[in-house]
Design a protein around this motif. Structure first.
Motif, PDB file in Angstrom:
ATOM      1  N   LEU A 142       2.593  -0.366 -11.798  1.00 50.83           N
ATOM      2  CA  LEU A 142       3.550   0.214 -10.852  1.00 50.83           C
ATOM      3  C   LEU A 142       4.755   0.765 -11.610  1.00 50.83           C
ATOM      4  O   LEU A 142       5.296   0.103 -12.494  1.00 50.83           O
ATOM      5  CB  LEU A 142       3.990  -0.850  -9.846  1.00 50.83           C
ATOM      6  N   ALA A 143       5.174   1.970 -11.263  1.00 54.24           N
ATOM      7  CA  ALA A 143       6.327   2.588 -11.919  1.00 54.24           C
ATOM      8  C   ALA A 143       7.584   1.742 -11.716  1.00 54.24           C
ATOM      9  O   ALA A 143       7.716   1.022 -10.722  1.00 54.24           O
ATOM     10  CB  ALA A 143       6.551   3.992 -11.374  1.00 54.24           C
ATOM     11  N   THR A 144       8.519   1.869 -12.640  1.00 58.30           N
ATOM     12  CA  THR A 144       9.696   0.996 -12.664  1.00 58.30           C
ATOM     13  C   THR A 144      10.464   1.005 -11.348  1.00 58.30           C
ATOM     14  O   THR A 144      10.765  -0.054 -10.774  1.00 58.30           O
ATOM     15  CB  THR A 144      10.637   1.424 -13.810  1.00 58.30           C
ATOM     16  N   HIS A 145      10.802   2.195 -10.843  1.00 58.21           N
ATOM     17  CA  HIS A 145      11.623   2.247  -9.636  1.00 58.21           C
ATOM     18  C   HIS A 145      10.846   1.762  -8.408  1.00 58.21           C
ATOM     19  O   HIS A 145      11.425   1.171  -7.497  1.00 58.21           O
ATOM     20  CB  HIS A 145      12.168   3.660  -9.405  1.00 58.21           C
ATOM     21  N   ARG A 146       9.541   1.961  -8.395  1.00 58.31           N
ATOM     22  CA  ARG A 146       8.743   1.463  -7.273  1.00 58.31           C
ATOM     23  C   ARG A 146       8.615  -0.045  -7.319  1.00 58.31           C
ATOM     24  O   ARG A 146       8.627  -0.715  -6.280  1.00 58.31           O
ATOM     25  CB  ARG A 146       7.373   2.135  -7.269  1.00 58.31           C
ATOM     26  N   ALA A 147       8.467  -0.581  -8.516  1.00 55.28           N
ATOM     27  CA  ALA A 147       8.410  -2.037  -8.666  1.00 55.28           C
ATOM     28  C   ALA A 147       9.708  -2.673  -8.166  1.00 55.28           C
ATOM     29  O   ALA A 147       9.690  -3.695  -7.458  1.00 55.28           O
ATOM     30  CB  ALA A 147       8.168  -2.394 -10.128  1.00 55.28           C
ATOM     31  N   SER A 148      10.831  -2.066  -8.503  1.00 53.96           N
ATOM     32  CA  SER A 148      12.120  -2.590  -8.054  1.00 53.96           C
ATOM     33  C   SER A 148      12.241  -2.519  -6.532  1.00 53.96           C
ATOM     34  O   SER A 148      12.742  -3.452  -5.890  1.00 53.96           O
ATOM     35  CB  SER A 148      13.263  -1.811  -8.713  1.00 53.96           C
ATOM     36  N   THR A 149      11.768  -1.410  -5.947  1.00 56.18           N
ATOM     37  CA  THR A 149      11.813  -1.269  -4.489  1.00 56.18           C
ATOM     38  C   THR A 149      10.965  -2.338  -3.813  1.00 56.18           C
ATOM     39  O   THR A 149      11.402  -2.984  -2.852  1.00 56.18           O
ATOM     40  CB  THR A 149      11.316   0.128  -4.071  1.00 56.18           C
ATOM     41  N   LEU A 150       9.761  -2.543  -4.295  1.00 58.30           N
ATOM     42  CA  LEU A 150       8.857  -3.515  -3.688  1.00 58.30           C
ATOM     43  C   LEU A 150       9.458  -4.912  -3.715  1.00 58.30           C
ATOM     44  O   LEU A 150       9.473  -5.614  -2.695  1.00 58.30           O
ATOM     45  CB  LEU A 150       7.514  -3.491  -4.418  1.00 58.30           C
ATOM     46  N   ARG A 166       0.830  -1.204   0.000  1.00 60.70           N
ATOM     47  CA  ARG A 166       0.000   0.000   0.000  1.00 60.70           C
ATOM     48  C   ARG A 166       0.864   1.253   0.000  1.00 60.70           C
ATOM     49  O   ARG A 166       0.557   2.238  -0.681  1.00 60.70           O
ATOM     50  CB  ARG A 166      -0.928   0.017   1.214  1.00 60.70           C
ATOM     51  N   ALA A 167       1.943   1.216   0.771  1.00 58.91           N
ATOM     52  CA  ALA A 167       2.827   2.377   0.851  1.00 58.91           C
ATOM     53  C   ALA A 167       3.458   2.673  -0.498  1.00 58.91           C
ATOM     54  O   ALA A 167       3.505   3.832  -0.938  1.00 58.91           O
ATOM     55  CB  ALA A 167       3.899   2.136   1.912  1.00 58.91           C
ATOM     56  N   ILE A 168       3.955   1.650  -1.164  1.00 62.87           N
ATOM     57  CA  ILE A 168       4.658   1.865  -2.433  1.00 62.87           C
ATOM     58  C   ILE A 168       3.673   2.227  -3.545  1.00 62.87           C
ATOM     59  O   ILE A 168       3.953   3.105  -4.372  1.00 62.87           O
ATOM     60  CB  ILE A 168       5.503   0.626  -2.787  1.00 62.87           C
ATOM     61  N   CYS A 169       2.515   1.602  -3.559  1.00 64.02           N
ATOM     62  CA  CYS A 169       1.512   1.951  -4.579  1.00 64.02           C
ATOM     63  C   CYS A 169       1.036   3.391  -4.426  1.00 64.02           C
ATOM     64  O   CYS A 169       0.705   4.050  -5.411  1.00 64.02           O
ATOM     65  CB  CYS A 169       0.313   1.004  -4.484  1.00 64.02           C
ATOM     66  N   GLY A 170       1.009   3.884  -3.198  1.00 56.67           N
ATOM     67  CA  GLY A 170       0.454   5.212  -2.944  1.00 56.67           C
ATOM     68  C   GLY A 170       1.430   6.360  -3.067  1.00 56.67           C
ATOM     69  O   GLY A 170       1.041   7.519  -2.877  1.00 56.67           O
ATOM     70  N   GLN A 171       2.688   6.081  -3.396  1.00 61.32           N
ATOM     71  CA  GLN A 171       3.672   7.152  -3.479  1.00 61.32           C
ATOM     72  C   GLN A 171       3.376   8.061  -4.674  1.00 61.32           C
ATOM     73  O   GLN A 171       3.346   7.603  -5.812  1.00 61.32           O
ATOM     74  CB  GLN A 171       5.078   6.567  -3.628  1.00 61.32           C
ATOM     75  N   LEU A 172       3.146   9.322  -4.383  1.00 59.21           N
ATOM     76  CA  LEU A 172       3.124  10.387  -5.391  1.00 59.21           C
ATOM     77  C   LEU A 172       1.964  10.335  -6.382  1.00 59.21           C
ATOM     78  O   LEU A 172       2.024  11.023  -7.399  1.00 59.21           O
ATOM     79  CB  LEU A 172       4.436  10.388  -6.197  1.00 59.21           C
TER      80      LEU A 172
END
Length: 273
Positions: A149-157, A103-109
């Protein structure tokens, strides 16, 4: 299914958290729990097994006594009216820390509606509405990108799910968890706040940089607001900053925050954090 009757610690009004509906909570492995509050204030729980009951108890924040929060801030100029009118409100939690991270990563920005759509798409892809880290980690960044999901967020998750024992964080002091999560590239104060509130059950960290809080600050201060200024709004509430932010947002939506002019909220900029 088994049942238990629980007396919440401190003020508790489940209907404020579920908007009047009986709660249904997804549990890991495909199970589901149910909860409702009786007229005598006791909460009735139903789950597949004892482990499910304990997890449901955590998700409902039944043992998170907010009496001290109410005592300290019920007469606060900004927060007091929301506390008095929404007495017994608490934020509900996710069944797994991995879900809170998602939820945190999906909700960024991005706006909430888009974030929820991406989150739901990923939950459908993993086939579990209460996913563990192993389930999410089985997806590749490329698969997550196809789900929105954006590329950098997908990598973070993927990286965090593969490298951290997320559920084990609940047993650690929140200060240690804070230091560990903020070392991760792609996780900042806002993400920490979501994970703390919804995954760990901690009220210490607010949603610093949240667009809703940015708009509230603009409504209060009558000017454009930088996302990091939301930390100043929450700072007076110290170890209760996360719960204070939650009350402020619910209170603002109900017209309970004195001096918050909705016409001024449009001055807030949707800027990245």
């Amino acid at each position: 299914m088994i049942e238990a009757t629980v007396s919440p610690r401190g003020p508790y009004r489940l209907h404020l958290m579920t908007y009047g509906r009986e709660l249904e909570q997804a549990l890991p492995g495909g199970g589901r729990g149910q909860a409702w509050q009786r007229s005598d204030g006791l909460v009735q729980l139903r789950a597949p097994d004892e482990e499910g009951l304990e997890l449901l108890r955590f998700c409902l924040a039944l043992d998170a006594d907010t009496t001290e929060f109410v005592r300290r801030f019920r007469n606060d100029p900004l927060l007091g009216l929301s506390i008095r009118r929404l007495h017994g409100l608490r934020p509900l939690r996710r069944a797994t820390v991995a879900h809170a991270l998602l939820r945190a990563i999906c909700g960024q920005l991005i706006e909430a509606r888009r974030a929820f759509a991406i989150e739901r798409a990923i939950l459908r892809a993993v086939g579990d509405p209460a996913p563990r880290r192993e389930t999410i980690a089985a997806l590749s960044p490329a698969q997550l990108r196809k789900l929105g999901l954006a590329t950098h967020r997908a990598s973070t998750l993927v990286r965090v799910c593969r490298s951290l024992d997320l559920e084990g964080l609940r047993a650690q002091p929140i200060e240690a968890v804070e230091a560990r999560l903020l070392r991760e590239r792609g996780l900042g104060p806002w993400s920490l706040g979501v994970i703390a509130l919804e995954g760990l059950g901690s009220f210490r960290h607010g949603l610093v940089g949240d667009l809703g809080l940015v708009k509230l600050c603009a409504a209060l201060w009558g000017r454009r607001v930088d996302i990091y200024e939301t930390a100043d709004l929450l700072a007076p509430y110290e170890e209760w900053a996360g719960l204070a932010g939650f009350y402020l947002m619910r209170g603002w939506s109900a017209g309970l925050v004195p001096g918050a002019n909705a016409d001024l909220a449009r001055l807030a900029r949707c800027r990245a954090a």
